[in-house]
Design a protein around this motif. Structure first.
Motif, short mmCIF file in Angstrom:
data_model
loop_
_atom_site.label_atom_id
_atom_site.label_comp_id
_atom_site.label_asym_id
_atom_site.label_seq_id
_atom_site.Cartn_x
_atom_site.Cartn_y
_atom_site.Cartn_z
N PRO A 10 41.44 55.43 49.17
CA PRO A 10 40.62 56.04 48.11
C PRO A 10 39.41 54.30 48.48
CG PRO A 10 42.48 55.51 47.77
CD PRO A 10 42.83 55.45 49.12
N GLN A 11 38.77 54.71 47.21
CA GLN A 11 38.17 53.52 47.19
C GLN A 11 38.42 51.99 46.20
OE1 GLN A 11 35.11 52.69 48.24
NE2 GLN A 11 33.83 54.26 48.85
N SER A 12 38.94 50.77 46.70
CA SER A 12 39.30 50.02 46.19
C SER A 12 38.10 49.43 45.39
CB SER A 12 39.51 48.30 47.45
OG SER A 12 37.98 48.06 47.48
N PRO A 13 38.82 49.08 43.88
CA PRO A 13 37.70 48.29 43.09
C PRO A 13 36.89 47.17 43.50
CG PRO A 13 40.43 48.22 41.98
CD PRO A 13 40.37 48.53 43.99
N GLN A 14 35.60 46.78 42.96
CA GLN A 14 34.92 46.01 43.51
C GLN A 14 35.46 44.81 42.40
OE1 GLN A 14 32.47 46.39 46.03
NE2 GLN A 14 33.51 48.81 45.95
N ALA A 15 35.64 45.07 41.62
CA ALA A 15 35.61 43.65 40.72
C ALA A 15 36.74 43.10 40.20
CB ALA A 15 35.10 43.68 39.45
N VAL A 16 37.81 43.04 41.22
CA VAL A 16 39.85 43.07 41.39
C VAL A 16 39.29 41.25 40.81
CG1 VAL A 16 41.73 42.61 42.31
CG2 VAL A 16 40.38 44.35 42.46
N ASP A 17 39.65 40.77 39.09
CA ASP A 17 39.78 39.05 39.09
C ASP A 17 41.23 39.44 38.99
OD1 ASP A 17 39.46 36.65 38.26
OD2 ASP A 17 38.46 37.54 36.71
N LEU A 18 42.04 38.81 39.85
CA LEU A 18 42.86 37.93 39.38
C LEU A 18 43.92 36.47 39.93
CD1 LEU A 18 45.13 41.03 42.38
CD2 LEU A 18 45.25 40.46 40.50
N PRO A 19 44.68 36.29 39.26
CA PRO A 19 44.94 35.06 39.40
C PRO A 19 45.05 34.37 40.62
CG PRO A 19 46.52 36.12 37.56
CD PRO A 19 45.98 36.64 38.56
N GLY A 20 44.59 33.49 41.36
CA GLY A 20 45.30 32.65 43.26
C GLY A 20 44.10 33.77 43.33
N LEU A 21 43.51 35.02 44.05
CA LEU A 21 42.51 35.57 44.22
C LEU A 21 41.97 34.96 45.16
CD1 LEU A 21 42.46 39.18 45.45
CD2 LEU A 21 40.78 38.09 43.83
N MET A 22 41.72 34.38 46.36
CA MET A 22 40.75 33.51 47.18
C MET A 22 39.82 34.35 47.63
SD MET A 22 42.27 32.10 50.66
CE MET A 22 44.56 31.96 50.35
N SER A 23 37.86 33.86 47.02
CA SER A 23 36.79 35.04 48.00
C SER A 23 36.75 34.69 49.60
CB SER A 23 35.50 33.81 47.02
OG SER A 23 35.65 32.15 47.97
N ASP A 24 35.97 35.80 49.88
CA ASP A 24 35.80 36.17 50.82
C ASP A 24 34.95 34.93 52.19
OD1 ASP A 24 36.24 38.68 50.58
OD2 ASP A 24 34.46 39.81 50.64
N GLN A 25 34.31 34.02 51.10
CA GLN A 25 33.49 33.08 52.03
C GLN A 25 34.43 31.99 51.84
OE1 GLN A 25 30.81 30.96 48.75
NE2 GLN A 25 30.49 29.31 50.22
N VAL A 26 35.66 31.82 51.37
CA VAL A 26 36.66 30.77 51.09
C VAL A 26 37.84 31.55 52.42
CG1 VAL A 26 38.98 29.85 50.37
CG2 VAL A 26 37.13 29.82 49.07
N LEU A 27 37.87 32.62 52.42
CA LEU A 27 38.99 33.17 53.62
C LEU A 27 37.87 33.17 55.19
CD1 LEU A 27 40.19 36.72 51.75
CD2 LEU A 27 41.33 34.26 52.77
N ARG A 28 37.00 33.25 55.05
CA ARG A 28 36.24 32.91 56.27
C ARG A 28 36.23 31.28 57.26
NH1 ARG A 28 31.83 35.39 53.44
NH2 ARG A 28 31.89 37.70 53.79
N ASP A 29 36.70 30.48 56.24
CA ASP A 29 36.84 29.30 56.49
C ASP A 29 37.80 29.04 56.27
OD1 ASP A 29 36.31 26.41 56.55
OD2 ASP A 29 34.40 26.43 55.69
N ASP A 30 39.08 28.04 57.54
CA ASP A 30 39.80 28.22 57.63
C ASP A 30 40.32 26.34 56.83
OD1 ASP A 30 40.79 30.18 59.47
OD2 ASP A 30 40.96 28.69 61.36
N ARG A 31 39.54 25.99 57.02
CA ARG A 31 39.75 24.69 55.84
C ARG A 31 39.67 24.19 54.51
NH1 ARG A 31 39.29 20.37 58.42
NH2 ARG A 31 38.17 20.91 60.22
#
Length: 188
Positions: free
Chosen positions: A106-127
């Motif tokens: 199933p399609q995942s919701p596009q706008a999931v706003d969970l506390p502590g959720l990391m953005s894709d940009q942060v996830l791409r950068d280990d530091r």
């Protein structure tokens, strides 16, 4: 240790684990986690599944009252000699056919706003991901400067083959204890 990692969870937390009822090491860990959680009115739910060939309804014993070691388990569910042969007895417990994977997810919701959720940009950068998780600059540098071993299936195969060669270099004492066949822990 799991009990140390899970101890700081908020009071009343629920932890769910796939239990492995015939492994003394695992049942001891589960018992320690349960003890730590109970101090803050938390709870540990043990669910069947770590030994995933069998559905709990197909077992010839109650999940909480099963065999005390792997050899006994194998004989109880109908393996002739699991350590040396794939043979099974005529009345062996059945192994269900695996459930097929879905044709489409199933399609995942596009706008999931969970506390502590990391953005894709942060996830791409280990530091940045480590910084987001609360690590200090020194801890991040220490983690990122480590030399990592070669990864992948081919590297794992080479490591396994090296380990097997090392195991065969010295004659083994035939009177060493057989650690994979110990009685389960936590039972008293």
């Amino acid at each position: 240790k799991p009990e140390d990692v899970l101890a700081p969870l908020p009071a009343g937390s629920l932890v769910v684990c796939q239990s492995e009822p015939v492994s003394p090491e695992q049942t001891d860990v589960e018992d320690k986690v349960e003890e730590v959680l109970s101090k803050t009115h938390g709870e540990l739910w043990r669910k069947w599944g770590a030994m995933g060939l069998y559905h709990r309804k197909d077992l010839p014993f109650a999940v909480n009252g099963g065999p005390g070691n792997y050899t006994e388990l194998c004989l109880t569910v109908g393996w002739e000699d699991l350590w040396r042969s794939p043979g099974r007895t005529a009345d062996a417990a059945r192994i269900r056919v695996p459930v097929a994977a879905p044709d489409a997810w199933p399609q995942s919701p596009q706008a999931v706003d969970l506390p502590g959720l990391m953005s894709d940009q942060v996830l791409r950068d280990d530091r940045e991901a480590l910084k987001f998780l609360g690590y200090s600059a020194e801890e991040i540098e220490e983690a990122l400067c480590q030399e990592l071993p070669e990864a992948g299936e081919a590297a794992a195969q080479r490591s396994l083959e090296k380990w097997l060669r090392e195991q065969n270099e010295e004659p083994k004492d035939l009177h060493e204890p057989v650690l994979w066949d110990l009685p389960t822990g936590g039972g008293g």
